[in-house]
Design a protein around this motif. Structure first.
Motif, PDB file in Angstrom:
ATOM      1  N   ASP A 193     -10.101   0.495   7.055  1.00 49.51           N
ATOM      2  CA  ASP A 193      -9.404  -0.689   6.543  1.00 49.51           C
ATOM      3  C   ASP A 193     -10.292  -1.898   6.754  1.00 49.51           C
ATOM      4  OD1 ASP A 193      -6.980   0.508   5.864  1.00 49.51           O
ATOM      5  OD2 ASP A 193      -6.314   0.465   7.969  1.00 49.51           O
ATOM      6  N   ALA A 194     -10.237  -2.814   5.828  1.00 51.78           N
ATOM      7  CA  ALA A 194     -10.889  -4.102   6.034  1.00 51.78           C
ATOM      8  C   ALA A 194     -10.133  -5.130   5.208  1.00 51.78           C
ATOM      9  CB  ALA A 194     -12.342  -4.045   5.586  1.00 51.78           C
ATOM     10  N   LYS A 195      -9.826  -6.273   5.818  1.00 54.73           N
ATOM     11  CA  LYS A 195      -9.219  -7.328   5.013  1.00 54.73           C
ATOM     12  C   LYS A 195      -9.782  -8.682   5.414  1.00 54.73           C
ATOM     13  CE  LYS A 195      -4.678  -7.524   7.447  1.00 54.73           C
ATOM     14  NZ  LYS A 195      -5.221  -7.879   8.716  1.00 54.73           N
ATOM     15  N   ALA A 196      -9.645  -9.622   4.492  1.00 57.42           N
ATOM     16  CA  ALA A 196     -10.238 -10.935   4.712  1.00 57.42           C
ATOM     17  C   ALA A 196      -9.222 -12.011   4.385  1.00 57.42           C
ATOM     18  CB  ALA A 196     -11.449 -11.098   3.800  1.00 57.42           C
ATOM     19  N   GLU A 197      -9.356 -13.145   5.086  1.00 53.05           N
ATOM     20  CA  GLU A 197      -8.504 -14.288   4.792  1.00 53.05           C
ATOM     21  C   GLU A 197      -9.361 -15.533   4.934  1.00 53.05           C
ATOM     22  OE1 GLU A 197      -4.975 -14.330   7.285  1.00 53.05           O
ATOM     23  OE2 GLU A 197      -4.620 -16.410   6.662  1.00 53.05           O
ATOM     24  N   LEU A 198      -9.295 -16.372   3.921  1.00 54.39           N
ATOM     25  CA  LEU A 198     -10.048 -17.619   3.997  1.00 54.39           C
ATOM     26  C   LEU A 198      -9.171 -18.626   4.715  1.00 54.39           C
ATOM     27  CD1 LEU A 198     -12.800 -18.473   3.064  1.00 54.39           C
ATOM     28  CD2 LEU A 198     -11.812 -19.120   0.856  1.00 54.39           C
ATOM     29  N   SER A 199      -9.538 -19.006   5.943  1.00 52.74           N
ATOM     30  CA  SER A 199      -8.681 -19.955   6.652  1.00 52.74           C
ATOM     31  C   SER A 199      -9.545 -20.981   7.378  1.00 52.74           C
ATOM     32  CB  SER A 199      -7.752 -19.223   7.630  1.00 52.74           C
ATOM     33  OG  SER A 199      -8.444 -18.769   8.754  1.00 52.74           O
ATOM     34  N   GLY A 200      -9.252 -22.232   7.080  1.00 48.60           N
ATOM     35  CA  GLY A 200      -9.991 -23.334   7.709  1.00 48.60           C
ATOM     36  C   GLY A 200     -11.476 -23.265   7.424  1.00 48.60           C
TER      37      GLY A 200
END
Ligand SMILES: Nc1ncnc2c1ncn2[C@@H]1O[C@H](COP(=O)(O)OP(=O)(O)O)[C@@H](O)[C@H]1O
Ligand SMILES: [Mg+2]
Length: 431
Positions: free
Chosen positions: A316-323
């Motif tokens: 599994d791999a996930k990404a979130e663009l935050s700050g």
């Protein structure tokens, strides 16, 4: 030389139809060039390379493997012959061609056919299903090979000029993939065509090149100092061949990833040997010599670089663009055999090689930077890591870029398994 008048080009062309005519032409070519009567001529169709063609044939002397490239005028085949000879003379275990033709349009190399598996095949099996006994055999073989290779490095280590460093074919695997081959412009080459002004799709985030190249990564909670854009720019400045002369040069294969290594088993032990030495040389910049092996044999696995579809099923791999940070969470981790191989690379190769450079007063102060940037260029420029461009999907792409950033950049704070690796090989640590 036009395509029509080149016999190898004609064979390549006919091979696509798979109707046996290519095999017949090849049989004629082998007779004309080498006076051999070839039977069971078989062309391999399962290869990725668009520029070379290979296969097998038999004669009364045994079984053979042939390969030829189509580009004319590049002396590709004589280059490989000459480079195998350099390695063999230095005492490295390497397959040498038994027959060669360098005639225009009829360039072909012939080797004795091997029935051994490639080391990459053996390790892939261990990635998928660990077997401690077989793993120990593989790791012992790797340790032995590293000692043999290190001996050659220490014997051949010598000062090199910037011109010598720049003339080495190994640069085609690193710096020359960043620039336009004709003009030298940066960005150019694979770097530009793979990434600049393209889109990047990950599970949970899609970014333009401008966003992606300027966004820092945080991977499983560890934030990295440099962006992908920073790392490409820094690589262009420091992995410039002329600047790599500072750590001397050695005789090296340079591209000894394990799909160019045979695994020969006998009883409880196995030994490893090289083939396909197209990038070998006598003045390979020392800090580049082991970079491909370190990345491709260890960090590229399990699975994400060469089997992205399988990797997406297993990890599994996930990404979130935050700050303004790309926050990555992944459960990818090196398999037991890859951890062992990294340990061997650290203790039996890098630590001793760097110490030898330091003892001789030619270890650049920024050696760690040079090695990290070169590691960064391995996965990013060997194939297009963007999802959808070729084989990669959003999951394998995210794992891939994360490994590239871990290899190339230092963390802002904290450590990962690569900072531990670099600390372990630092010959000046604790000094
Ligand atoms: N001597 C040989 N005997 C049998 N198979 C071989 C031999 N040499 C290479 N091969 C097979 O052909 C593939 C491509 O050969 P290689 O020399 O690595 O060429 P390339 O330049 O395409 O990488 C190898 O991965 C291996 O599977
Ligand atoms: Mg190869």
């Amino acid at each position: 030389m036009t395509a029509q008048s080149s016999r190898t080009a004609e064979i390549r062309h006919r091979a696509k139809s798979r109707d046996g005519t290519a095999e017949a032409l090849l049989k004629d070519l082998l007779r004309d060039l080498f006076q051999v009567d070839a039977s069971n001529v078989k062309i391999n169709h399962d290869q990725y390379s668009l520029n070379s063609l290979n296969g097998f044939f038999d004669t009364e002397d045994g079984e053979f493997f042939f390969k030829f490239h189509q580009e004319e005028g590049e002396e590709v085949m004589s280059g490989e012959y000459y480079r195998a000879d350099i390695l063999a003379k230095a005492g490295l275990p390497v397959d040498q061609p038994v027959l060669m033709s360098v005639l225009p349009g009829e360039q072909i190399l012939v080797y004795r056919r091997r029935r051994d598996p490639r080391f990459s095949d053996v390790l892939r099996e261990l990635d998928l299903s660990d077997d401690p006994r077989r793993r120990a055999m593989a790791v012992a073989a790797e340790r032995k090979l590293n000692h043999e290779v290190l001996d050659v490095y220490l014997e051949t280590l010598h000062p090199i000029t910037p011109d010598q460093a720049a003339a080495e074919p190994v640069n085609r695997l690193f710096f020359e993939r960043l620039i336009d081959p004709a003009t030298g412009a940066f960005p150019g080459g694979r770097f530009k065509s793979f990434y600049v002004d393209r889109e990047f799709a990950f599970p949970g985030a899609s970014l333009s090149w401008d966003e992606f190249s300027n966004t820092r990564f945080r991977i499983n909670g560890v934030e990295y100092a440099e962006t992908v854009g920073d790392l490409f720019v820094a690589s262009h400045a420091r992995i410039d061949p002329r600047r790599l002369a500072d750590a001397g040069g050695v005789t090296a294969h340079g591209d000894a990833h394990n799909a160019n290594v045979w695994f020969s088993e006998s009883g409880d032990a196995a030994s490893l040997s090289f083939f396909d030495p197209a990038f070998a040389g006598e003045h390979v910049p020392t800090l580049l010599a082991e970079v491909k092996t370190t990345f491709h044999n260890v960090l590229a696995h399990p699975l994400w670089l060469y089997d992205p579809a399988v990797a997406a099923e297993i990890y599994d791999a996930k990404a979130e663009l935050s700050g303004g940070v790309l926050d990555v969470t992944t459960n990818w981790t090196p398999s037991p055999v890859r951890k062992d191989l990294l340990g061997v690379k650290a203790a039996d190769m890098w630590k001793l090689l760097l110490k030898a450079l330091d003892d001789r007063g030619i270890l650049p102060d920024d050696w760690r930077r040079v090695v990290k940037l070169s590691l960064f260029l391995c996965p990013t420029l060997v194939m297009n890591l963007r999802a959808g461009a070729t084989f990669h999907n959003p999951t394998s792409s995210l794992i891939g870029f994360s490994l590239a950033v871990m290899a190339g950049s230092e963390p802002v704070a904290g450590t990962d398994f690569l900072t531990e690796f670099f600390d372990a090989i630092d010959p000046r640590a604790g000094a």
